[in-house]
Design an enzyme around this catalytic site. Structure first.
Site, PDB file in Angstrom:
ATOM      1  N   CYS A 116       0.813  -1.233   0.000  1.00  0.00           N
ATOM      2  CA  CYS A 116       0.000   0.000   0.000  1.00  0.00           C
ATOM      3  C   CYS A 116       0.841   1.275   0.000  1.00  0.00           C
ATOM      4  CB  CYS A 116      -0.943  -0.001   1.191  1.00  0.00           C
ATOM      5  SG  CYS A 116      -1.894  -1.518   1.342  1.00  0.00           S
ATOM      6  N   HIS A 240      -2.824   6.927   3.014  1.00  0.00           N
ATOM      7  CA  HIS A 240      -3.321   5.619   2.572  1.00  0.00           C
ATOM      8  C   HIS A 240      -4.692   5.385   3.218  1.00  0.00           C
ATOM      9  CE1 HIS A 240      -3.900   1.525   1.693  1.00  0.00           C
ATOM     10  NE2 HIS A 240      -3.497   1.048   2.848  1.00  0.00           N
ATOM     11  N   ASN A 270     -10.278  -0.250   0.990  1.00  0.00           N
ATOM     12  CA  ASN A 270      -8.816  -0.182   0.914  1.00  0.00           C
ATOM     13  C   ASN A 270      -8.363  -0.762  -0.430  1.00  0.00           C
ATOM     14  OD1 ASN A 270      -6.073  -0.590   1.062  1.00  0.00           O
ATOM     15  ND2 ASN A 270      -6.094  -1.447   3.135  1.00  0.00           N
TER      16      ASN A 270
HETATM   17  O1  UT7 Z   1      -3.364  -1.620   3.980  1.00  0.00           O
HETATM   18  C1  UT7 Z   1      -3.146  -2.146   5.259  1.00  0.00           C
HETATM   19  C2  UT7 Z   1      -4.178  -3.155   5.557  1.00  0.00           C
HETATM   20  N1  UT7 Z   1      -4.654  -3.427   6.834  1.00  0.00           N
HETATM   21  C3  UT7 Z   1      -5.014  -2.564   7.805  1.00  0.00           C
HETATM   22  O2  UT7 Z   1      -4.770  -1.402   7.787  1.00  0.00           O
HETATM   23  C4  UT7 Z   1      -5.769  -3.188   8.943  1.00  0.00           C
HETATM   24  C5  UT7 Z   1      -5.573  -2.465  10.253  1.00  0.00           C
HETATM   25  N2  UT7 Z   1      -6.506  -2.973  11.240  1.00  0.00           N
HETATM   26  C6  UT7 Z   1      -7.806  -2.615  11.273  1.00  0.00           C
HETATM   27  O3  UT7 Z   1      -8.251  -1.828  10.454  1.00  0.00           O
HETATM   28  C7  UT7 Z   1      -8.651  -3.151  12.395  1.00  0.00           C
HETATM   29  O4  UT7 Z   1      -7.844  -3.851  13.322  1.00  0.00           O
HETATM   30  C8  UT7 Z   1      -9.808  -4.076  11.911  1.00  0.00           C
HETATM   31  C9  UT7 Z   1     -10.845  -3.258  11.152  1.00  0.00           C
HETATM   32  C10 UT7 Z   1      -9.274  -5.196  11.036  1.00  0.00           C
HETATM   33  C11 UT7 Z   1     -10.487  -4.683  13.135  1.00  0.00           C
HETATM   34  O5  UT7 Z   1     -10.963  -3.648  13.975  1.00  0.00           O
HETATM   35  P1  UT7 Z   1     -10.659  -3.670  15.544  1.00  0.00           P
HETATM   36  O6  UT7 Z   1     -11.262  -2.473  16.107  1.00  0.00           O
HETATM   37  O7  UT7 Z   1      -9.168  -3.860  15.717  1.00  0.00           O
HETATM   38  O8  UT7 Z   1     -11.477  -4.940  15.988  1.00  0.00           O
HETATM   39  P2  UT7 Z   1     -10.996  -6.184  16.883  1.00  0.00           P
HETATM   40  O9  UT7 Z   1     -10.242  -7.141  16.047  1.00  0.00           O
HETATM   41  O10 UT7 Z   1     -10.392  -5.659  18.153  1.00  0.00           O
HETATM   42  O11 UT7 Z   1     -12.374  -6.813  17.279  1.00  0.00           O
HETATM   43  C12 UT7 Z   1     -13.299  -6.138  18.163  1.00  0.00           C
HETATM   44  C13 UT7 Z   1     -14.552  -6.986  18.265  1.00  0.00           C
HETATM   45  C14 UT7 Z   1     -14.272  -8.464  18.581  1.00  0.00           C
HETATM   46  O12 UT7 Z   1     -15.358  -8.951  19.329  1.00  0.00           O
HETATM   47  P3  UT7 Z   1     -15.233  -9.117  20.926  1.00  0.00           P
HETATM   48  O13 UT7 Z   1     -14.080 -10.054  21.135  1.00  0.00           O
HETATM   49  O14 UT7 Z   1     -14.983  -7.734  21.452  1.00  0.00           O
HETATM   50  O15 UT7 Z   1     -16.562  -9.677  21.307  1.00  0.00           O
HETATM   51  C15 UT7 Z   1     -14.295  -9.109  17.204  1.00  0.00           C
HETATM   52  O16 UT7 Z   1     -14.639 -10.480  17.270  1.00  0.00           O
HETATM   53  O17 UT7 Z   1     -15.242  -6.976  17.004  1.00  0.00           O
HETATM   54  C16 UT7 Z   1     -15.376  -8.308  16.514  1.00  0.00           C
HETATM   55  N3  UT7 Z   1     -15.180  -8.252  15.061  1.00  0.00           N
HETATM   56  C17 UT7 Z   1     -16.179  -8.036  14.200  1.00  0.00           C
HETATM   57  N4  UT7 Z   1     -17.486  -7.847  14.366  1.00  0.00           N
HETATM   58  C18 UT7 Z   1     -18.235  -7.641  13.276  1.00  0.00           C
HETATM   59  C19 UT7 Z   1     -14.011  -8.350  14.375  1.00  0.00           C
HETATM   60  N5  UT7 Z   1     -14.253  -8.204  13.054  1.00  0.00           N
HETATM   61  C20 UT7 Z   1     -15.579  -7.997  12.920  1.00  0.00           C
HETATM   62  C21 UT7 Z   1     -16.417  -7.778  11.818  1.00  0.00           C
HETATM   63  N6  UT7 Z   1     -17.730  -7.601  12.025  1.00  0.00           N
HETATM   64  N7  UT7 Z   1     -15.937  -7.730  10.553  1.00  0.00           N
END
Ligand code: UT7
Length: 323
Positions: A116, A240, A270
């Site tokens: 990216c 980005h 993205n």
């Molecule tokens: O070009 C570079 C590419 N990548 C990136 O830039 C990714 C960078 N990371 C992110 O953007 C974020 O970490 C994500 C969007 C991938 C995830 O967001 P987050 O705020 O870090 O969520 P998390 O993994 O901490 O999950 C929070 C909660 C969890 O539930 P509990 O354990 O709190 O009950 C997850 O199971 O949200 C849940 N969860 C979802 N719920 C609905 C994780 N993914 C999803 C989803 N839909 N897609």
């Protein structure tokens, strides 16, 4: 990175173009595919919809043609094509070869893969070629991540998408637009975001998020320091487009208000290499960048890589395109 030596031949962007596949995938569509909700995706990422479909060559030809038309440059006079992509259509040859042919260019063409961060890498490379004598370079950033996304994995399916953005860079008399640049990579972090050949993207979202903010801020700070400018001098940051919370957090740390950031991810998702040129074109098309404005481009990506550049839009006061 060392400062740019005085009196090197500079360049300015004289045309830009974009391409997005027709097919739109909304958050509501994703609700039918994985266990997620529009509300969660919107709150946690800022993304509402994304475009999917098409090939890297096809999208690059579209955006490249639009940029060439806008600049009015004869395709046969382009001296080099640099295509940033992490999703080439084939392993061999580079996708840029087919793009070169379809656009009617008669020049060298190669792909750059810095994930990216790749568009900024390619833009810096293009400025380097102009410093070494080239007069016109076409720079394209394209990715077709839908092809390497696991559509049953809610961790990644909500983020990734397809698109392309291109710019024509022309040599000028007098000072060009590039005031400073910084390219970084840390291969020890590759395990957090990768895709093996023939496989889909694996991502540790939390770790990527944490590192992303830090490396964007580090890189942007280096570029601002090299250019001798501060956050207050930056008229617009073009980051980005991965997650609006990453952009917000990086802007907060840099001391740049969000109103001075260009964002398109709510409608594009993205798009990796395409995200910075798509956000740049959006800002330009909406009159958000004027001649003389300082623009900060800053990206991060798999590798993990980071890249930034400070542009003075339009170059110096006596910047006139070389014939
Ligand atoms: O070009 C570079 C590419 N990548 C990136 O830039 C990714 C960078 N990371 C992110 O953007 C974020 O970490 C994500 C969007 C991938 C995830 O967001 P987050 O705020 O870090 O969520 P998390 O993994 O901490 O999950 C929070 C909660 C969890 O539930 P509990 O354990 O709190 O009950 C997850 O199971 O949200 C849940 N969860 C979802 N719920 C609905 C994780 N993914 C999803 C989803 N839909 N897609």
């Amino acid at each position: 990175m060392p400062a740019i030596p005085a009196n090197v031949r500079g360049a300015v962007i004289t045309g830009w173009g974009t391409a997005l596949p027709e097919k739109v995938l909304t958050n509501h569509d994703l609700e039918q595919m994985v266990d997620t909700s529009d509300e969660w995706i919107t709150e946690r990422t800022g993304i509402k919809q994304r475009h999917v479909g098409g090939s890297t060559v096809g999208l690059s030809v579209q955006s490249g043609r639009a940029a060439l038309e806008m600049s009015g440059v004869d395709p046969a006079s382009i001296d080099a094509l640099v295509l940033s992509t992490t999703t080439p259509d084939r392993c061999v040859p580079a996708s840029s070869a087919a793009v070169q042919h379809e656009l009617g260019l008669r020049c060298g063409a190669f792909d750059v893969n810095a994930a990216c961060s790749g568009f900024v890498y390619a833009l810096v490379q293009a400025h380097g070629m102009i410093a070494m004598g080239a007069k016109k370079v076409l720079v394209i950033g394209t990715d077709t991540l839908a092809r390497i996304t696991d559509w049953t994995d809610r961790n990644t399916a909500i983020l990734f998408a397809d698109g392309s953005g291109a710019v024509v860079l022309e040599a000028v008399e007098g000072p060009g637009q590039l005031l400073s640049w910084d390219l970084d990579a840390d291969g020890s972090a590759e395990k957090y975001l990768y895709s093996d050949i023939g496989s889909t993207i694996h991502m540790d979202g939390k770790e990527v998020f944490r590192r992303a903010v830090r490396i964007m801020v580090d890189s942007a700070t280096k570029s601002m320091n090299h250019a001798g400018v501060t956050a207050d001098d930056v008229a617009l940051v073009v980051p980005h487009q991965a997650n609006v919370r990453i952009i917000q957090s990086a802007c907060d740390k840099l001391g740049i208000p969000m109103e001075r950031a260009s964002t398109v991810l709510h409608r594009t998702g993205n798009t990796s290499s395409a995200s910075i040129p798509l956000a740049l074109a959006d800002a330009l098309n909406n009159g958000r960048i004027q001649r003389g404005d300082l623009v900060l481009l800053v990206g991060f990506g798999a590798g993990m890589t980071a890249a930034s550049a400070i542009l003075r839009w339009g170059g110096g006061t006596d910047a006139a395109v070389l014939a």
